[in-house]
Design a protein around this motif. Structure first.
Motif, short mmCIF file in Angstrom:
data_model
loop_
_atom_site.label_atom_id
_atom_site.label_comp_id
_atom_site.label_asym_id
_atom_site.label_seq_id
_atom_site.Cartn_x
_atom_site.Cartn_y
_atom_site.Cartn_z
N ALA A 1 0.86 -1.19 0.00
CA ALA A 1 0.00 0.00 0.00
C ALA A 1 0.89 1.23 0.00
O ALA A 1 2.02 1.20 0.49
CB ALA A 1 -0.91 0.01 1.22
N SER A 2 0.39 2.31 -0.55
CA SER A 2 1.14 3.57 -0.56
C SER A 2 0.94 4.29 0.76
O SER A 2 -0.09 4.13 1.43
CB SER A 2 0.71 4.45 -1.72
N PHE A 3 1.92 5.11 1.12
CA PHE A 3 1.88 5.85 2.38
C PHE A 3 2.19 7.31 2.14
O PHE A 3 3.11 7.63 1.38
CB PHE A 3 2.90 5.26 3.36
N SER A 4 1.44 8.19 2.76
CA SER A 4 1.70 9.62 2.68
C SER A 4 1.11 10.28 3.93
O SER A 4 -0.10 10.20 4.15
CB SER A 4 1.07 10.23 1.42
N GLU A 5 1.99 10.86 4.73
CA GLU A 5 1.52 11.45 5.99
C GLU A 5 2.45 12.59 6.38
O GLU A 5 3.68 12.48 6.31
CB GLU A 5 1.49 10.40 7.09
N ALA A 6 1.86 13.71 6.81
CA ALA A 6 2.65 14.85 7.26
C ALA A 6 3.11 14.64 8.69
O ALA A 6 2.37 14.12 9.53
CB ALA A 6 1.83 16.13 7.16
N ILE A 7 4.34 15.03 8.97
CA ILE A 7 4.86 14.94 10.33
C ILE A 7 4.11 15.92 11.23
O ILE A 7 3.87 17.07 10.87
CB ILE A 7 6.37 15.25 10.34
N ALA A 8 3.74 15.44 12.40
CA ALA A 8 3.08 16.29 13.39
C ALA A 8 3.75 16.08 14.74
O ALA A 8 3.88 14.93 15.19
CB ALA A 8 1.59 15.97 13.47
N SER A 9 4.19 17.15 15.37
CA SER A 9 4.90 17.08 16.66
C SER A 9 6.08 16.12 16.60
O SER A 9 6.35 15.37 17.54
CB SER A 9 3.92 16.65 17.77
N GLY A 10 6.75 16.12 15.46
CA GLY A 10 7.97 15.34 15.31
C GLY A 10 7.77 13.87 15.02
O GLY A 10 8.74 13.11 14.91
N THR A 11 6.52 13.41 14.89
CA THR A 11 6.26 11.98 14.68
C THR A 11 5.22 11.76 13.59
O THR A 11 4.53 12.70 13.15
CB THR A 11 5.73 11.32 15.97
N PRO B 1 19.93 13.88 20.35
CA PRO B 1 19.27 13.99 21.66
C PRO B 1 18.33 15.19 21.77
O PRO B 1 17.39 15.15 22.57
CB PRO B 1 20.46 14.13 22.63
N SER B 2 18.57 16.23 20.99
CA SER B 2 17.69 17.40 21.03
C SER B 2 16.40 17.08 20.29
O SER B 2 16.42 16.86 19.08
CB SER B 2 18.37 18.62 20.41
N ARG B 3 15.30 17.06 21.02
CA ARG B 3 14.02 16.75 20.39
C ARG B 3 13.25 18.03 20.12
O ARG B 3 12.09 18.22 20.52
CB ARG B 3 13.21 15.78 21.26
N SER B 4 13.94 18.91 19.42
CA SER B 4 13.33 20.15 18.94
C SER B 4 13.90 20.41 17.55
O SER B 4 14.79 19.71 17.10
CB SER B 4 13.63 21.32 19.89
N SER B 5 13.38 21.42 16.90
CA SER B 5 13.71 21.71 15.51
C SER B 5 15.20 21.52 15.20
O SER B 5 16.04 22.23 15.73
CB SER B 5 13.29 23.14 15.18
N GLY B 6 15.48 20.53 14.31
CA GLY B 6 16.87 20.21 14.03
C GLY B 6 17.24 20.20 12.56
O GLY B 6 18.39 20.37 12.20
N GLY B 7 16.26 19.96 11.69
CA GLY B 7 16.55 19.93 10.27
C GLY B 7 15.67 18.93 9.53
O GLY B 7 14.72 18.38 10.08
N TYR C 1 15.50 15.81 14.45
CA TYR C 1 14.12 16.15 14.74
C TYR C 1 13.62 17.14 13.68
O TYR C 1 14.31 18.14 13.40
CB TYR C 1 14.01 16.78 16.12
N PRO C 2 12.47 16.89 13.06
CA PRO C 2 12.03 17.72 11.94
C PRO C 2 11.87 19.20 12.31
O PRO C 2 11.37 19.54 13.37
CB PRO C 2 10.67 17.11 11.57
N ASP C 3 12.32 20.05 11.37
CA ASP C 3 12.18 21.49 11.59
C ASP C 3 11.00 22.05 10.80
O ASP C 3 10.82 23.26 10.71
CB ASP C 3 13.47 22.23 11.22
N SER C 4 10.20 21.15 10.22
CA SER C 4 9.03 21.58 9.46
C SER C 4 8.06 20.40 9.37
O SER C 4 8.40 19.27 9.75
CB SER C 4 9.44 22.04 8.05
N THR C 5 6.88 20.65 8.84
CA THR C 5 5.88 19.58 8.70
C THR C 5 6.10 18.86 7.37
O THR C 5 5.25 18.90 6.47
CB THR C 5 4.45 20.14 8.79
N TYR C 6 7.25 18.23 7.24
CA TYR C 6 7.56 17.48 6.02
C TYR C 6 6.53 16.36 5.83
O TYR C 6 6.00 15.80 6.79
CB TYR C 6 8.95 16.86 6.11
N THR C 7 6.30 16.03 4.56
CA THR C 7 5.44 14.89 4.25
C THR C 7 6.30 13.66 4.00
O THR C 7 7.22 13.71 3.19
CB THR C 7 4.55 15.17 3.02
#
Length: 202
Positions: free
Chosen positions: A47-57, A93-99, A116-122
Motif C-alpha cells: 500500500a502507498s503511504f503519505s503522511e505529514a509529520i506532526a509534533s515530530g512523529t 538527543p535534542s528533540r526540537s527543531s533540528g533539520g 528532529y524535523p524542523d518543518s511539517t515534512y510529508t
C-alpha cells in the motif's frame, strides 16, 4: 470451488468431514490469515503511504506489517535510512527543531526521526499491510480470488490439532507450504517479466 468467505468455510468443513463446526471454522480462518500475514510479503499486500509529520512523529498506518521504503517528499526526494530508536536518541538527543530528517525509527505505534524535523515534512513510501479480515460483510479478498488453496490449507493446519487429527497435520502443512512457494515463485517471475537482456562490451 472457493469464491467467497462462505464457500471457504464450506470447503474447510468438507475437507474435515465435519458438519458441526460452523462457528469454530471462522476462528481457524482468522488464525490462518494471521499466519499468512506473517509468512508472505507480496504485491497484493503493498500500500502507498503519505503522511505529514506532526509534533515530530508520524503514526503507523492501519494494518501495518513492514516498510518497503520511506522518503521525505520534496523537489528532490530523500530516502530515509532506518535506525533503532536508541540510535536516534543517542545521535539526535535534542528533540526540537533540528533539520530535514535523514533517519527514522519505529517507537511503539509511531515513527520518530533524526534530526528532529524542523518543518511539517510529508513522509511518503510503500509498506506491507494485512489484508482486511474476511467476514460475513467482507466476503472476498486477493487470496480468495487468486490463492484460495493457501487459505484453505492454512485453516486446515489450525483445525487439525483442535479436532485431534494429528495424522493430517503434516499433509495440510505440506499443502500450505506448496501453495505459499507457488505464490512466491509467481511474484519472482513477475518482478523480472518484461526485462530485456542487454550485451555489455568488455
Amino acid at each position: 470451488m472457493i469464491t467467497s468467505y462462505a464457500t471457504l468455510q464450506t470447503s474447510i468443513a468438507s475437507f474435515l468431514h465435519r458438519t458441526d463446526m460452523t462457528a469454530i471454522i471462522k476462528e481457524f480462518i482468522a488464525d490462518a490469515e494471521i499466519r499468512i500475514a506473517n509468512d508472505l510479503r507480496i504485491k497484493a499486500m503493498e500500500a502507498s503511504f503519505s503522511e505529514a509529520i506532526a509534533s515530530g512523529t508520524v503514526a503507523l498506518p492501519s494494518g501495518f506489517l513492514e516498510w518497503k521504503f520511506l522518503y521525505v517528499d520534496g523537489d528532490s526526494a530523500q530516502k530515509l535510512e532506518r535506525r533503532d530508536a536508541e540510535w536516534i536518541y543517542t545521535n539526535y538527543p535534542s528533540r526540537s527543531s533540528g533539520g530535514k530528517p535523514v533517519f527514522f525509527s519505529r517507537e511503539g505505534e509511531t515513527l520518530i526521526f533524526g534530526p528532529y524535523p524542523d518543518s511539517t515534512y510529508t513522509i511518503k513510501g510503500r509498506y506491507y499491510k494485512k489484508l482486511d479480515a474476511l467476514s460475513d460483510s467482507n466476503t472476498t479478498n486477493w487470496f480468495i480470488t487468486n490463492a484460495p488453496d493457501l487459505l484453505r490449507y492454512a485453516a486446515l493446519c489450525e483445525a487439525a490439532p483442535y479436532i485431534q487429527n494429528d495424522a493430517r497435520i503434516n499433509v495440510f502443512e505440506s499443502k500450505y507450504q506448496m501453495a505459499k512457494e507457488r505464490i512466491k515463485r509467481t511474484e519472482r517471475m513477475e518482478a523480472t517479466s518484461g526485462s530485456l537482456l542487454t550485451a555489455k562490451a568488455g
